[in-house]
Design a protein around this motif. Sequence first.
Motif, mmCIF file in Angstrom:
data_model
loop_
_atom_site.group_PDB
_atom_site.id
_atom_site.type_symbol
_atom_site.label_atom_id
_atom_site.label_comp_id
_atom_site.label_asym_id
_atom_site.label_seq_id
_atom_site.Cartn_x
_atom_site.Cartn_y
_atom_site.Cartn_z
ATOM 1 N N SER A 118 0.815 -1.209 0.000
ATOM 2 C CA SER A 118 0.000 0.000 0.000
ATOM 3 C C SER A 118 0.852 1.265 0.000
ATOM 4 C CB SER A 118 -0.935 -0.013 1.215
ATOM 5 O OG SER A 118 -0.172 -0.082 2.386
ATOM 6 N N HIS A 119 2.181 1.108 -0.129
ATOM 7 C CA HIS A 119 3.042 2.289 -0.099
ATOM 8 C C HIS A 119 3.705 2.537 -1.443
ATOM 9 C CE1 HIS A 119 2.465 3.313 4.073
ATOM 10 N NE2 HIS A 119 2.374 2.018 4.273
ATOM 11 N N GLY A 120 3.005 2.150 -2.488
ATOM 12 C CA GLY A 120 3.383 2.608 -3.819
ATOM 13 C C GLY A 120 4.540 1.885 -4.470
ATOM 14 N N TYR A 121 5.046 0.845 -3.834
ATOM 15 C CA TYR A 121 6.168 0.191 -4.470
ATOM 16 C C TYR A 121 6.098 -1.308 -4.213
ATOM 17 C CZ TYR A 121 10.465 0.600 -6.997
ATOM 18 O OH TYR A 121 11.411 0.543 -7.987
ATOM 19 N N PRO A 122 5.166 -1.957 -4.906
ATOM 20 C CA PRO A 122 4.991 -3.387 -4.642
ATOM 21 C C PRO A 122 6.231 -4.193 -4.996
ATOM 22 C CG PRO A 122 3.729 -2.709 -6.569
ATOM 23 C CD PRO A 122 4.293 -1.465 -5.961
ATOM 24 N N LEU A 123 6.662 -5.021 -4.086
ATOM 25 C CA LEU A 123 7.797 -5.906 -4.355
ATOM 26 C C LEU A 123 7.364 -7.015 -5.295
ATOM 27 C CD1 LEU A 123 9.381 -6.452 -0.816
ATOM 28 C CD2 LEU A 123 10.121 -4.887 -2.628
ATOM 29 N N LYS A 124 8.242 -7.385 -6.196
ATOM 30 C CA LYS A 124 7.930 -8.493 -7.089
ATOM 31 C C LYS A 124 8.424 -9.795 -6.471
ATOM 32 C CE LYS A 124 7.586 -5.556 -11.076
ATOM 33 N NZ LYS A 124 8.208 -4.983 -12.274
ATOM 34 N N THR A 125 7.781 -10.179 -5.402
ATOM 35 C CA THR A 125 8.157 -11.422 -4.710
ATOM 36 C C THR A 125 6.954 -12.338 -4.603
ATOM 37 O OG1 THR A 125 7.579 -10.655 -2.501
ATOM 38 C CG2 THR A 125 9.793 -10.162 -3.262
ATOM 39 N N TYR A 126 7.235 -13.581 -4.381
ATOM 40 C CA TYR A 126 6.154 -14.549 -4.137
ATOM 41 C C TYR A 126 6.676 -15.634 -3.204
ATOM 42 C CZ TYR A 126 8.632 -17.092 -7.838
ATOM 43 O OH TYR A 126 9.594 -17.702 -8.585
ATOM 44 N N PRO A 127 5.765 -16.233 -2.454
ATOM 45 C CA PRO A 127 6.182 -17.246 -1.480
ATOM 46 C C PRO A 127 6.388 -18.606 -2.149
ATOM 47 C CG PRO A 127 3.831 -16.879 -1.310
ATOM 48 C CD PRO A 127 4.328 -15.918 -2.354
ATOM 49 N N VAL A 128 7.391 -19.314 -1.709
ATOM 50 C CA VAL A 128 7.659 -20.670 -2.201
ATOM 51 C C VAL A 128 7.828 -21.596 -0.995
ATOM 52 C CG1 VAL A 128 9.166 -22.142 -3.592
ATOM 53 C CG2 VAL A 128 8.880 -19.736 -4.208
ATOM 54 N N LYS A 129 6.914 -22.545 -0.895
ATOM 55 C CA LYS A 129 7.008 -23.470 0.229
ATOM 56 C C LYS A 129 8.120 -24.482 0.007
ATOM 57 C CE LYS A 129 3.468 -26.316 0.900
ATOM 58 N NZ LYS A 129 2.233 -26.877 1.484
ATOM 59 N N GLY A 130 8.907 -24.728 1.053
ATOM 60 C CA GLY A 130 9.924 -25.778 1.014
ATOM 61 C C GLY A 130 9.640 -26.767 2.129
ATOM 62 N N GLU A 131 9.508 -28.042 1.785
ATOM 63 C CA GLU A 131 9.213 -29.083 2.776
ATOM 64 C C GLU A 131 10.444 -29.965 3.002
ATOM 65 O OE1 GLU A 131 6.127 -29.552 -0.057
ATOM 66 O OE2 GLU A 131 4.743 -30.254 1.497
ATOM 67 N N CYS A 132 10.617 -30.395 4.213
ATOM 68 C CA CYS A 132 11.787 -31.175 4.634
ATOM 69 C C CYS A 132 11.340 -32.288 5.568
ATOM 70 C CB CYS A 132 12.730 -30.319 5.497
ATOM 71 S SG CYS A 132 13.371 -28.878 4.710
ATOM 72 N N GLN B 245 10.710 -15.620 -2.728
ATOM 73 C CA GLN B 245 11.415 -15.618 -4.008
ATOM 74 C C GLN B 245 11.050 -14.341 -4.782
ATOM 75 O OE1 GLN B 245 13.776 -16.037 -5.791
ATOM 76 N NE2 GLN B 245 13.654 -17.972 -6.948
ATOM 77 N N THR B 246 11.941 -13.911 -5.655
ATOM 78 C CA THR B 246 11.654 -12.722 -6.464
ATOM 79 C C THR B 246 11.521 -13.120 -7.932
ATOM 80 O OG1 THR B 246 13.995 -12.307 -6.851
ATOM 81 C CG2 THR B 246 13.022 -11.279 -4.915
ATOM 82 N N ASP B 247 10.903 -12.236 -8.689
ATOM 83 C CA ASP B 247 10.667 -12.547 -10.105
ATOM 84 C C ASP B 247 11.966 -12.790 -10.875
ATOM 85 O OD1 ASP B 247 8.023 -12.400 -9.597
ATOM 86 O OD2 ASP B 247 7.609 -10.672 -10.886
ATOM 87 N N THR C 58 14.925 -8.649 1.602
ATOM 88 C CA THR C 58 14.119 -9.870 1.493
ATOM 89 C C THR C 58 14.388 -10.522 0.134
ATOM 90 O OG1 THR C 58 11.917 -10.829 1.723
ATOM 91 C CG2 THR C 58 12.058 -8.757 0.512
ATOM 92 N N GLY C 59 13.682 -11.616 -0.135
ATOM 93 C CA GLY C 59 13.830 -12.290 -1.426
ATOM 94 C C GLY C 59 15.048 -13.189 -1.506
ATOM 95 N N HIS C 60 15.534 -13.691 -0.387
ATOM 96 C CA HIS C 60 16.752 -14.523 -0.390
ATOM 97 C C HIS C 60 16.492 -15.953 -0.846
ATOM 98 C CE1 HIS C 60 17.904 -11.171 2.213
ATOM 99 N NE2 HIS C 60 19.172 -11.486 1.994
ATOM 100 N N TYR C 61 15.236 -16.300 -1.009
ATOM 101 C CA TYR C 61 14.842 -17.629 -1.472
ATOM 102 C C TYR C 61 15.586 -18.737 -0.728
ATOM 103 C CZ TYR C 61 13.314 -21.293 -4.667
ATOM 104 O OH TYR C 61 12.779 -22.444 -5.189
ATOM 105 N N ARG C 62 16.321 -19.596 -1.441
ATOM 106 C CA ARG C 62 16.993 -20.725 -0.796
ATOM 107 C C ARG C 62 18.330 -20.343 -0.191
ATOM 108 N NH1 ARG C 62 16.040 -25.993 -4.282
ATOM 109 N NH2 ARG C 62 18.163 -26.384 -3.612
ATOM 110 N N ASN C 63 18.710 -19.066 -0.304
ATOM 111 C CA ASN C 63 20.044 -18.670 0.133
ATOM 112 C C ASN C 63 20.046 -17.795 1.382
ATOM 113 O OD1 ASN C 63 21.329 -19.965 -2.180
ATOM 114 N ND2 ASN C 63 20.321 -18.356 -3.369
ATOM 115 N N GLY C 64 18.936 -17.809 2.090
ATOM 116 C CA GLY C 64 18.818 -16.910 3.232
ATOM 117 C C GLY C 64 19.836 -17.187 4.327
ATOM 118 N N ILE C 65 20.070 -18.446 4.630
ATOM 119 C CA ILE C 65 21.023 -18.749 5.693
ATOM 120 C C ILE C 65 22.426 -18.350 5.240
ATOM 121 C CG2 ILE C 65 21.928 -20.563 7.199
ATOM 122 C CD1 ILE C 65 18.819 -19.931 7.384
ATOM 123 N N LEU C 66 22.789 -18.798 4.054
ATOM 124 C CA LEU C 66 24.112 -18.473 3.505
ATOM 125 C C LEU C 66 24.353 -16.966 3.457
ATOM 126 C CD1 LEU C 66 26.716 -19.033 1.890
ATOM 127 C CD2 LEU C 66 25.306 -19.299 -0.153
#
Lengths: 368, 368, 368, 368
Positions: free
Chosen positions: A216-230, A308-310, A329-337
Amino acid sequence: MNKFDVIIIGGGIIGSSIAYELAKRSKKVLLLERGRLASEASGAAAGMLAALVEMGLEVGPLFRLALKSRQMYPKLAHELRALSGIDIGFVDKGMLKVPLTGAEALEFEEIIKLQGSLGHQVSWCEKAHSKEPNLGQHISKVMEVLEDGQVDAPSLSLAFAKSAEALGTTTKEFTQVDDLLIEDGKLVGVKTLTENFRSDQVVVAAGAWSKNLLESHGYPLKTYPVKGECFSVLASQQLLESTVFSHGCYIVPKKGNRLLVGATAIPHTSDKKVSFQSVQSLMEKAKKLLPAIAETEWEKAWSGIRPQTDDGLPYLGMHPVYENLAIATGHYRNGILLSAVTGKLIADLLDGIENEDLHAFRLDRHTS
Amino acid sequence: MNKFDVIIIGGGIIGSSIAYELAKRSKKVLLLERGRLASEASGAAAGMLAALVEMGLEVGPLFRLALKSRQMYPKLAHELRALSGIDIGFVDKGMLKVPLTGAEALEFEEIIKLQGSLGHQVSWCEKAHSKEPNLGQHISKVMEVLEDGQVDAPSLSLAFAKSAEALGTTTKEFTQVDDLLIEDGKLVGVKTLTENFRSDQVVVAAGAWSKNLLESHGYPLKTYPVKGECFSVLASQQLLESTVFSHGCYIVPKKGNRLLVGATAIPHTSDKKVSFQSVQSLMEKAKKLLPAIAETEWEKAWSGIRPQTDDGLPYLGMHPVYENLAIATGHYRNGILLSAVTGKLIADLLDGIENEDLHAFRLDRHTS
Amino acid sequence: MNKFDVIIIGGGIIGSSIAYELAKRSKKVLLLERGRLASEASGAAAGMLAALVEMGLEVGPLFRLALKSRQMYPKLAHELRALSGIDIGFVDKGMLKVPLTGAEALEFEEIIKLQGSLGHQVSWCEKAHSKEPNLGQHISKVMEVLEDGQVDAPSLSLAFAKSAEALGTTTKEFTQVDDLLIEDGKLVGVKTLTENFRSDQVVVAAGAWSKNLLESHGYPLKTYPVKGECFSVLASQQLLESTVFSHGCYIVPKKGNRLLVGATAIPHTSDKKVSFQSVQSLMEKAKKLLPAIAETEWEKAWSGIRPQTDDGLPYLGMHPVYENLAIATGHYRNGILLSAVTGKLIADLLDGIENEDLHAFRLDRHTS
Amino acid sequence: MNKFDVIIIGGGIIGSSIAYELAKRSKKVLLLERGRLASEASGAAAGMLAALVEMGLEVGPLFRLALKSRQMYPKLAHELRALSGIDIGFVDKGMLKVPLTGAEALEFEEIIKLQGSLGHQVSWCEKAHSKEPNLGQHISKVMEVLEDGQVDAPSLSLAFAKSAEALGTTTKEFTQVDDLLIEDGKLVGVKTLTENFRSDQVVVAAGAWSKNLLESHGYPLKTYPVKGECFSVLASQQLLESTVFSHGCYIVPKKGNRLLVGATAIPHTSDKKVSFQSVQSLMEKAKKLLPAIAETEWEKAWSGIRPQTDDGLPYLGMHPVYENLAIATGHYRNGILLSAVTGKLIADLLDGIENEDLHAFRLDRHTS
């Protein structure tokens, strides 16, 4: 409540790493988390520090960022243990990547050449079983990456936050930020259900949920959620020393003979339920890599929702509208690294230090 | 501690049912359990009341016992809810048994004839999908058993114990019986780590562990432990109404759209660990029966250790050496189903009432 | 199953430490545990290495043993982390003992003199609040013991077992030993529900349950179980650096701002239930020591059953009847502290090495 | 995804009851819940149906609503058990209210007169111990309310949702509604992180979080969150039959001899952490009411965040701006009791049926 220097929205590994870095610089930090610290993707991750294994041929800015981050962990492990008492489970036993097809074998060949030319220790291990005797019999040669290690992701995430607290950071769990607090067109803090908090600067590090807040602040991030199961199993003896990685499945040996097996990638959902078919699919793949896993004890399954990002690159930069608002944000699978270096670079950014490393990750990259 | 009328060793479903029946007869009962009530096989069971489905062609004493027990549940459900507040989850929606091979189909044909001649409602359902639309497409006709129902096994086990308590029974958890207390060649009670308890009569209902206790008293039980592993999933809507049963796999629909899938049978082990391969094997079978299970949410896996006997019949009778010692174990997969009648018949036995029903299950059956 | 060099009965911290020490000496070890590793007293302990704080004026054999053991932990922490990946949470921030009465203050005065004369760093800290600002206002001076540290007890216990496994030890959980296996008057192994295991030597390290096993073999141990109840809370910042200890209550600061509060001592019970009144009593005492604990988050309560002996000294020695049977139990509140040295000395004993340190703890001490 | 008749935001007891009532009327319903069903206040409540005990002298619209709702539970218990298999734990053993001061005794006197004149069965029980022998000795007479009963709150909440599902409702967990979906000034559905959903009507039943959602739509609710903390213990026999209620503390006897003790009221926080001091305070009060509770087993503590309103009355009505938006929140401590009637009345409202009962609870009550 007095005013803070920086409010960080999101108590996952990215927000906590930024808090830790800011606390080291004597900033007065407020870290807000809507649930428990490390309770979403950060607490669900396998903790691989897989710079080379994950990125192989992509030797661009993200790869360089990953390398910088990876080298920070040995020292960080000591720092965080001393400050918080938490062992982050750092292990540097290397990773093995198993080619499942001829095409993959060719791709790995290229990676070995390219990375070798860059000075990295990536090579074919022709006798996979001499290194890891329990690998499936169909596996002959594997790509060996000595430099890539691993940590315990939930411990690392909590260690960042608790170390930040030890250095003065205030943490508030069960505190959902509903909106940015804007006065006279300027960002001056955040709103929650029960009170407003004020600060000079704000960081959004809310993973997959960052988008909601910024929409709502004029700059939508191009991200989407990706579920990872373990899932995890407990072996009665050590079945693997290195992490084993293949297309669609990795097995990470953890302390106490636990093996962590991951991970699916189900895009466009924030539903954390682990499905029957995901468990079944991961089990099948894991058994091919490591037949002896059949004898282990089933422990449990879980999931995390990754951002994840586009274009596949994280967002690490200042918001184009509010000059005192940073996004990570948007670190996808590399957030820990990437957590270690992200903490440092975002802290630099808030200090006004421009860093060339972040150029590719700025928010307005698509338009410039 | 005063003397008790009866000490029962084992707080599972058999011991608890006996305690309940004795408490109804105003006996002063002490129920001893080494861990928590209902924490072993009784708390792990799927709760099927599968007299016809399990026994089909075996219409001997065990079958007659099963029928007697099965008919007790509707009334029992009301009694136990009133006394303990616990709903035992009694459901009488019938069971479907799926033939997996031609040989099985022929066997089911025989069962239908035989049971029909005995007056039971067992028949072919030619259009399985009109009854249960989510069954696998390869399934055409199924054997339908309207009379067999189910309960929630942990709830039933606890309901027996708590209802017994409400009627005056004393329950002691975390109290392991180390030995029988023998004085002048007579059984006068039991020994535990911390104290001895005295009673007129003793009942051993310790499931797979009954053997250990009796071994040194001259009459080793011919029983062995059989591990049964299960798992559960949560569906977002009701996928089954009836319980579905096939060789090596059953699926029991529980409240709140939970499905319970069981069960393996791993003999000669008391190790409760659920193995990777058991989970994998059960999942594969369950998906063939009910393909839509693939979309459900994985919940958890667990196991129980069932007491099996060499000839497949439970031991229900007085000990040949001690005239005031009763044994009730070896119920294998039928412990939940048989619990109600076992409670009643063992209480009769302790009251000196001989019952023809128990003849086949006496301890000295092999030697007489 | 081939024959083992040594079978150890009991997978708690004592049995696991012995297994680790034997495995280091290349012995073929079988470690048997009736439930899960570290699931009883070892997993419930607070992990204090409180040689001086617990024993103060008792500077006899137990104290000397405790000192020897305490000094082993720094090195052990590294060894076990390398072998098992498990951090044992070793912390050497010292302990403070708070006198609650004038009599206690006098006693502490004596301890300080005595221990000082023995070369230990025990002294009055006159300004308790300068050291620990959150202590209760009524507390003025405290006895400071710099040498006493702490570990994470469940982690240490598991680390011993997993390190032993890494060195070749076989561990079997859910395997209850029912009896010793005696042939021709000689001990040749152990009996379990499902099979017999053979070995040259046997060690009983089954904590409070050791007595049951030995009772029928002519040498009843003079031990009894003592329940210890604890609880933990989570603080939003570090409230204590040192462990704080007073009569009937201690508070141990753990990683991540967790505080562990213990412990009751309820003798002659093996019932692990934590009572309402024990929780209430511990809370009251803890709040007096550390008023700020009132603001912390309640986490959970639990208990363990410790083995105590009639004369307060552990049993560490060979069985008087069977020359290849060693006993190691009765450590009461000092099991964590004494585990390291117990492992070493029992391994020595099995190797035929007599050690003067064990003289006071031999089984026949009462009769000689 | 096709369009729905009604989207309900919030899978707690209010949203689920509304879904159930709409599903009975053949409406196509989508029930959205950001976490798990019944995971917030509804899953934390003690489940008292305390119309008379809670409201005594306040015999206005809320009291009338409460009475209507209370009488619905006996029938509802059967309906929900049949549809979902879930027993809601309905018990009608009455409640006892203990006066702690002379002033309270006078107030109860008035209540008895007033309620008696209204035809309710409220009276003094002069011999409290003849009714509940375990009450504290200082307690003499208590106010007895035979009509007020109780249910198991988490079970009731889940039973509503699962029964709605059985009747066709679609439930989505882990689906957070970020905003209302407005097109051309009209409300046409809701936005979530991953997709938009469309419907003819929308209901906000998000408890304490309802305010967040409505804030930016021009009609801020005057609600605030109030934390309620509870704990439970397990008795070895039944200590109470009736629910016992006093100022600041109630004790509710649950199935299996569990006692549930509640509840604090900490306003203006959404932090679900249970504090040390809350536990301590509740324990002290509970022990005064029921000294024998000291001997029970401590089980666990938890909390819920209740939605309270500035004037103490729930909001049950249409939104003043959007004619197809209904609101149902602000039930504070009466959410379980009022859930049944709320479901019915909101369903009526969406059907265009005006009901006088709702007049006092409409959203614009402050301005009209």
